[in-house]
Structure formats: structure tokens, C-alpha cells
Design a protein around this motif. Structure first.
Motif, mmCIF file in Angstrom:
data_model
loop_
_atom_site.group_PDB
_atom_site.id
_atom_site.type_symbol
_atom_site.label_atom_id
_atom_site.label_comp_id
_atom_site.label_asym_id
_atom_site.label_seq_id
_atom_site.Cartn_x
_atom_site.Cartn_y
_atom_site.Cartn_z
ATOM 1 N N PHE A 125 39.360 35.632 36.474
ATOM 2 C CA PHE A 125 38.079 35.728 35.776
ATOM 3 C C PHE A 125 36.983 35.005 36.562
ATOM 4 N N ILE A 126 35.752 35.235 36.127
ATOM 5 C CA ILE A 126 34.604 34.479 36.601
ATOM 6 C C ILE A 126 33.881 33.918 35.379
ATOM 7 N N ILE A 127 33.239 32.773 35.550
ATOM 8 C CA ILE A 127 32.382 32.237 34.491
ATOM 9 C C ILE A 127 31.001 32.859 34.651
ATOM 10 N N ILE A 128 30.505 33.459 33.591
ATOM 11 C CA ILE A 128 29.242 34.200 33.692
ATOM 12 C C ILE A 128 28.084 33.516 32.979
ATOM 13 N N ASP A 129 28.377 32.531 32.119
ATOM 14 C CA ASP A 129 27.292 31.839 31.441
ATOM 15 C C ASP A 129 27.801 30.507 30.912
ATOM 16 N N LYS A 130 26.855 29.575 30.710
ATOM 17 C CA LYS A 130 27.180 28.275 30.146
ATOM 18 C C LYS A 130 26.281 28.032 28.945
ATOM 19 N N GLU A 131 26.783 27.237 28.013
ATOM 20 C CA GLU A 131 26.021 26.869 26.820
ATOM 21 C C GLU A 131 25.473 28.119 26.130
ATOM 22 N N MET A 132 26.359 29.078 25.939
ATOM 23 C CA MET A 132 25.989 30.358 25.345
ATOM 24 C C MET A 132 25.794 30.200 23.833
ATOM 25 N N VAL A 133 24.790 30.854 23.308
ATOM 26 C CA VAL A 133 24.541 30.828 21.881
ATOM 27 C C VAL A 133 23.961 32.166 21.464
ATOM 28 N N ASP A 144 25.655 46.055 28.134
ATOM 29 C CA ASP A 144 24.674 46.272 29.198
ATOM 30 C C ASP A 144 23.940 44.986 29.540
ATOM 31 N N ASN A 145 23.582 44.199 28.526
ATOM 32 C CA ASN A 145 22.868 42.952 28.776
ATOM 33 C C ASN A 145 23.703 41.975 29.598
ATOM 34 N N ILE A 146 24.978 41.869 29.267
ATOM 35 C CA ILE A 146 25.849 40.964 29.997
ATOM 36 C C ILE A 146 26.047 41.435 31.426
#
Length: 328
Positions: free
Chosen positions: A144-152, A248-250
Motif C-alpha cells: 500500500f501507499i499512504i495517501i493522506d494524513k489527518e483525514m476528516v 474520483d476525488n481520491i
């Protein structure tokens, strides 16, 4: 997108003209952060306000951020950092002034709680370590890859947020009652049934989403972490079901980060075209040696009730995640 077009949203793809302007003015910035182990990136966008930002963090401390404005951008930081920055640093940062700025940060005792202290490495240290490892230091053998941090999840307004989360909170509260009934040990008087942002959002090469919650410094929170992750898991399942734009947004956000060089797609790997719809969950403990048998037993009971299939990890010195021995 107009405000009336959505009730919930998650779209953190930055405005292209904004990021082009920032990186055009500071072409050294990404390379500087990537070669400085204590730093990491954070990016974001709020479609409700039409505002993008590009930040550099040391641990959980925001040391510099570029925020879009109508005619360009402004440079900012958390107040504690602005007070110790070199003169005029925030007017036009340079590589040399950034080196001096970092030296000032390292020498400020009150800021070390966001990274490390005499008592050991803090959660912010592991957030940087793991974040860097699975973004621009991703390896071909990684799943996997990390695609975002502190997601809300974003909401049109507070009324919408309360109504949208109502059933999720009700489900969590019912499970907390089950926990109090079944667990024979001591539990806190107050256990939260709702939470804010979560630490990491990751994606497999097949398009599966992984919700990752990082715990360090607080054994009690570690033992109850499956409750928190269950809340995020229900939120994201609901978001995928109701928001047709989420995939699509991601994918746009991920591609933008790849183009910027802050996510690496190793040779032999390729990004999925869309999300698969599957969601995995995990808890990460940076160092698990301080976890007592009582905490580990409680964690296993809580996990069985809230998320039986949730995985647990710790990490090696380079940030590589490995199976937790204590929380398995």
C-alpha cells in the motif's frame, strides 16, 4: 463545486495554479523536506471555502504552511513556531533560513512534545517516520501507499454533521454497552462514541482503502483504539455509499501527489483506476514494549467486540510496519 452541491465531502486535491505558484517560488522545498528525516508533508483542500494548503510538519507541529488566496498565497505557521523563526523567514523562506529555523525548533524544549522528549519518542515522531516511509519512500514490495494524513469527513454545516453521524454514534454506543457488560476488568467512566480526524488514509494497489490509527504515549487509548477505528470505518463506508465523487476525488488527489514527487509509485507498480469499495482497518503502535499484559488483554477484548478483523502493527526503525506481537 458550489456549497449547495453537497452535504458531505472529501476532496483534498489542491488547486493546480496554487501549487504551481508555490513550487515555482520555492523549487527547493520538496527536495529539502525529503532529505530531512524529521520533516514530512501535509496537503489539503476545502471545497466549501475554495481554499488549498500545502504544509510541512515536524511531528504533529505545523512549522510552515502555504495557504491559497485570491491573488496567490500567504505563508503561515502555528504561533509557537512563528515566534522562534529567523527574522523575515515567513516573508521569503530560503534553504539556509529553514536550516536555522529547524535548529531553533530543536532547541526549544516546549516544542519537543510534538516529536520526542527525554521520556522517549512521541507520536509525532512515528507519524513522520511512517508517513515518509509509505509516501515518497515506498518500495515495490509494499502492499500500500499512504495517501493522506489527518483525514476528516467534511460537512455542509454542523446540523448536517450531527444528523449524518447520528446512526453511527448510536451503533458505537450500543457496542460500548456490550463492552461494559462483557469485560470483567476496569474501564474508564467515560468512553467516547464520536471522534474527529484519523491519522493515515492508505490505499492498496488494488484500490482498497486502509484506515490507520497511530497510538503512542497513551496505553489506555491504545487499548480502546478499536472503538475509535470502528467510528472511522462506519463513516468511510457511509461516505463511499452516498458520495458518488469520492473515488474520483481520491484518485485525483493521489495523482497530484505523485506528480509533485511526494508519493512514489515504484517500478512494477501502478495506481488503480478507481477504488475497489473495500475497506481495511488497523492500529499502529510505534513502540509496544511498554504495553502491559492488562492493556493488551483489554485491547483484544475491545477489538473482538468492535472490529474483529482489524490488524495491529508496530514499526521498525525505518518506519516499515510489521505485525504486532503484543496486540495480536
Amino acid at each position: 463545486m458550489k456549497e449547495t452541491d453537497f452535504t458531505t465531502y472529501y476532496d483534498r486535491t489542491m488547486d493546480d495554479s496554487f501549487i504551481s505558484k508555490v513550487l515555482g517560488d520555492y523549487p527547493w522545498l520538496i527536495k529539502f523536506v525529503k532529505k530531512t528525516p524529521e520533516l514530512d508533508f501535509q496537503t489539503g483542500h476545502d471545497p466549501r471555502q475554495g481554499r488549498s494548503w500545502f504544509s510541512v510538519y515536524k511531528g504533529t507541529g505545523r512549522v510552515i504552511t502555504f495557504v491559497s488566496r485570491r491573488n496567490g498565497y500567504k505563508i503561515d505557521a502555528a504561533d509557537a513556531y512563528k515566534r522562534i523563526a529567523p527574522i523575515v523567514f515567513f516573508e521569503h523562506p530560503t534553504e539556509n533560513s529553514f536550516v536555522e529555523y529547524l535548529s531553533n525548533i530543536r532547541e526549544a524544549p516546549n516544542l519537543q512534545r510534538y516529536y520526542e522528549s527525554d521520556q522517549g519518542k512521541k507520536e509525532g515522531f512515528y507519524q513522520n517516520l511512517i508517513g515518509r516511509r509509505y509516501t515518497f519512500n515506498t518500495k515495490a514490495e509494499d502492499d500500500f501507499i499512504i495517501i493522506d494524513k489527518e483525514m476528516v469527513v467534511g460537512f455542509k454545516d454542523e446540523v448536517t454533521k450531527t444528523a449524518w453521524n447520528k446512526d453511527i454514534i448510536s451503533n458505537i454506543e450500543a457496542l460500548i454497552r456490550n463492552l461494559r457488560r462483557d469485560y470483567k476488568g476496569r474501564l474508564p467512566k467515560d468512553i467516547s462514541s464520536k471522534y474527529g480526524e484519523f491519522d493515515f488514509l492508505a490505499m492498496t494497489w488494488d484500490g482498497d482503502i486502509i484506515i490507520m490509527e497511530l497510538k503512542q504515549d497513551d496505553s489506555l487509548k491504545t487499548s480502546l483504539s478499536p472503538i475509535q477505528v470502528r467510528f472511522y470505518d462506519e463513516q468511510f463506508h457511509k461516505l463511499l455509499k452516498e458520495n458518488k465523487d469520492i473515488s474520483d476525488n481520491i484518485m485525483k488527489m493521489v495523482q497530484q501527489k505523485v506528480d509533485m514527487g511526494i508519493i512514489n509509485v515504484p517500478k512494477g507498480r501502478s495506481l488503480p483506476q478507481k477504488l475497489s469499495g473495500k475497506i481495511e482497518t488497523c492500529v499502529i503502535v510505534g513502540e509496544e514494549k511498554s504495553l502491559s499484559p492488562t492493556i493488551c488483554d483489554r485491547f483484544r477484548v475491545v477489538r473482538k467486540i468492535f472490529l474483529p478483523n482489524m490488524k495491529s502493527y508496530t514499526c521498525e526503525s525505518d518506519g516499515t510496519l510489521v505485525k504486532s506481537n503484543k496486540l495480536t
